[in-house]
Scaffold this motif. Structure first.
Motif, PDB file in Angstrom:
ATOM      1  N   THR A  70      39.954  30.687  36.248  1.00  0.00           N
ATOM      2  CA  THR A  70      39.822  31.879  37.087  1.00  0.00           C
ATOM      3  C   THR A  70      38.809  31.644  38.200  1.00  0.00           C
ATOM      4  OG1 THR A  70      38.042  32.788  35.737  1.00  0.00           O
ATOM      5  CG2 THR A  70      40.284  33.420  35.144  1.00  0.00           C
ATOM      6  N   ARG A  71      38.882  32.499  39.207  1.00  0.00           N
ATOM      7  CA  ARG A  71      37.797  32.572  40.180  1.00  0.00           C
ATOM      8  C   ARG A  71      36.704  33.366  39.489  1.00  0.00           C
ATOM      9  NH1 ARG A  71      42.410  33.031  43.001  1.00  0.00           N
ATOM     10  NH2 ARG A  71      42.717  31.479  44.623  1.00  0.00           N
ATOM     11  N   HIS A  72      35.514  32.859  39.530  1.00  0.00           N
ATOM     12  CA  HIS A  72      34.426  33.527  38.817  1.00  0.00           C
ATOM     13  C   HIS A  72      33.551  34.346  39.761  1.00  0.00           C
ATOM     14  CE1 HIS A  72      31.667  34.218  35.539  1.00  0.00           C
ATOM     15  NE2 HIS A  72      30.674  33.836  36.316  1.00  0.00           N
ATOM     16  N   ALA A  73      33.149  33.736  40.836  1.00  0.00           N
ATOM     17  CA  ALA A  73      32.270  34.357  41.821  1.00  0.00           C
ATOM     18  C   ALA A  73      32.467  33.591  43.123  1.00  0.00           C
ATOM     19  CB  ALA A  73      30.815  34.266  41.355  1.00  0.00           C
ATOM     20  N   PRO A  74      31.979  34.114  44.243  1.00  0.00           N
ATOM     21  CA  PRO A  74      32.095  33.336  45.477  1.00  0.00           C
ATOM     22  C   PRO A  74      31.510  31.927  45.278  1.00  0.00           C
ATOM     23  CG  PRO A  74      31.396  35.560  45.990  1.00  0.00           C
ATOM     24  CD  PRO A  74      31.370  35.429  44.487  1.00  0.00           C
ATOM     25  N   GLY A  75      32.370  30.935  45.523  1.00  0.00           N
ATOM     26  CA  GLY A  75      31.950  29.546  45.379  1.00  0.00           C
ATOM     27  C   GLY A  75      32.102  28.977  43.984  1.00  0.00           C
ATOM     28  N   ASP A 167      31.771  40.244  32.879  1.00  0.00           N
ATOM     29  CA  ASP A 167      31.875  41.701  32.950  1.00  0.00           C
ATOM     30  C   ASP A 167      33.321  42.080  32.662  1.00  0.00           C
ATOM     31  OD1 ASP A 167      33.306  41.215  35.381  1.00  0.00           O
ATOM     32  OD2 ASP A 167      31.472  41.432  36.551  1.00  0.00           O
ATOM     33  N   ARG A 168      33.554  43.357  32.543  1.00  0.00           N
ATOM     34  CA  ARG A 168      34.912  43.818  32.214  1.00  0.00           C
ATOM     35  C   ARG A 168      35.914  43.482  33.313  1.00  0.00           C
ATOM     36  NH1 ARG A 168      34.598  46.315  27.633  1.00  0.00           N
ATOM     37  NH2 ARG A 168      32.532  46.886  26.922  1.00  0.00           N
ATOM     38  N   GLU A 169      35.469  43.489  34.548  1.00  0.00           N
ATOM     39  CA  GLU A 169      36.351  43.142  35.656  1.00  0.00           C
ATOM     40  C   GLU A 169      36.816  41.692  35.536  1.00  0.00           C
ATOM     41  OE1 GLU A 169      35.989  42.536  40.423  1.00  0.00           O
ATOM     42  OE2 GLU A 169      35.005  44.320  39.580  1.00  0.00           O
ATOM     43  N   TRP A 170      35.892  40.780  35.151  1.00  0.00           N
ATOM     44  CA  TRP A 170      36.286  39.378  34.979  1.00  0.00           C
ATOM     45  C   TRP A 170      37.327  39.258  33.869  1.00  0.00           C
ATOM     46  CZ3 TRP A 170      35.970  35.745  31.012  1.00  0.00           C
ATOM     47  CH2 TRP A 170      36.359  34.451  31.374  1.00  0.00           C
ATOM     48  N   PHE A 171      37.124  39.973  32.772  1.00  0.00           N
ATOM     49  CA  PHE A 171      38.080  39.900  31.665  1.00  0.00           C
ATOM     50  C   PHE A 171      39.431  40.523  32.019  1.00  0.00           C
ATOM     51  CE2 PHE A 171      34.352  38.985  28.985  1.00  0.00           C
ATOM     52  CZ  PHE A 171      34.864  37.957  28.225  1.00  0.00           C
TER      53      PHE A 171
END
Length: 181
Positions: A70-75, A167-171
């Motif tokens: 997944t994309r986790h965070a910018p970069g 966080d819930r958004e990542w899941f």
């Protein structure tokens, strides 16, 4: 660098069925297709799906190598190992990428150090990489620190480094479910 997540990281892992065994890599690129390519995943075999779909075949003791990228965070990308052996950090880090990997085996209450690899060279655990000292300076551990607390600390460090905690958004995000040859 003393930021903290809205929810305990371990609690989120437990809630989503990952605490029994957990293996993950954080890779300093947003390009999840590039991460899949480095893992030699055939593009036509990767399936875009959410976490709930990816976790269905979750069997940490299987020899079939499945990951969810997944994309986790910018970069940053995230590689969650769902079964089989973990991906090779050295290969993921080639061409000047930073890779952190973490393995926790809940059944035997064992956690491996948070390893850091850059451009094909593993520097050992993150505490040996001086550039990341500030991310853990307020955290304390001893040889007697419980495994669950070490896991929480390692996940705090990774959230601070990448700029995003679990966080819930990542899941609920979409990623690539891939079988690694």
């Amino acid at each position: 660098m003393k930021s903290f997540p809205a929810e305990r990281q371990k609690d989120l892992l437990v809630e989503h069925g990952l605490y029994g065994s957990f293996a993950a890599h954080w890779v300093s690129t947003e390009d999840i297709n590039e991460v899949a390519r480095r893992l030699q995943v055939a593009p036509e075999s990767a399936m875009t799906c959410d976490f709930q779909t990816a976790i269905r075949p979750y069997e940490p003791t299987s020899i079939i190598r499945l990951v969810w990228i997944t994309r986790h965070a910018p970069g940053w990308s995230h590689v969650l190992t769902l079964s089989g052996t973990t991906p090779d950090s050295e290969i993921l880090s080639l061409e000047r990428l930073h890779v952190f990997d973490l393995v926790h085996i809940g059944g035997i209450d064992r956690i491996y150090p948070l390893f850091y690899t850059y451009d094909g060279i593993c520097s050992g655990d993150v505490f040996g990489a001086r550039e990341y000292d500030s991310y853990s300076e307020d955290l304390e551990s001893t040889p007697l620190t419980p495994t669950a607390e070490l896991l929480e600390q390692y996940l705090l460090i990774m959230g601070r480094i990448t700029g995003r905690f679990y966080d819930r958004e990542w899941f609920s995000s979409k990623g690539l479910l891939c079988r690694i040859p």
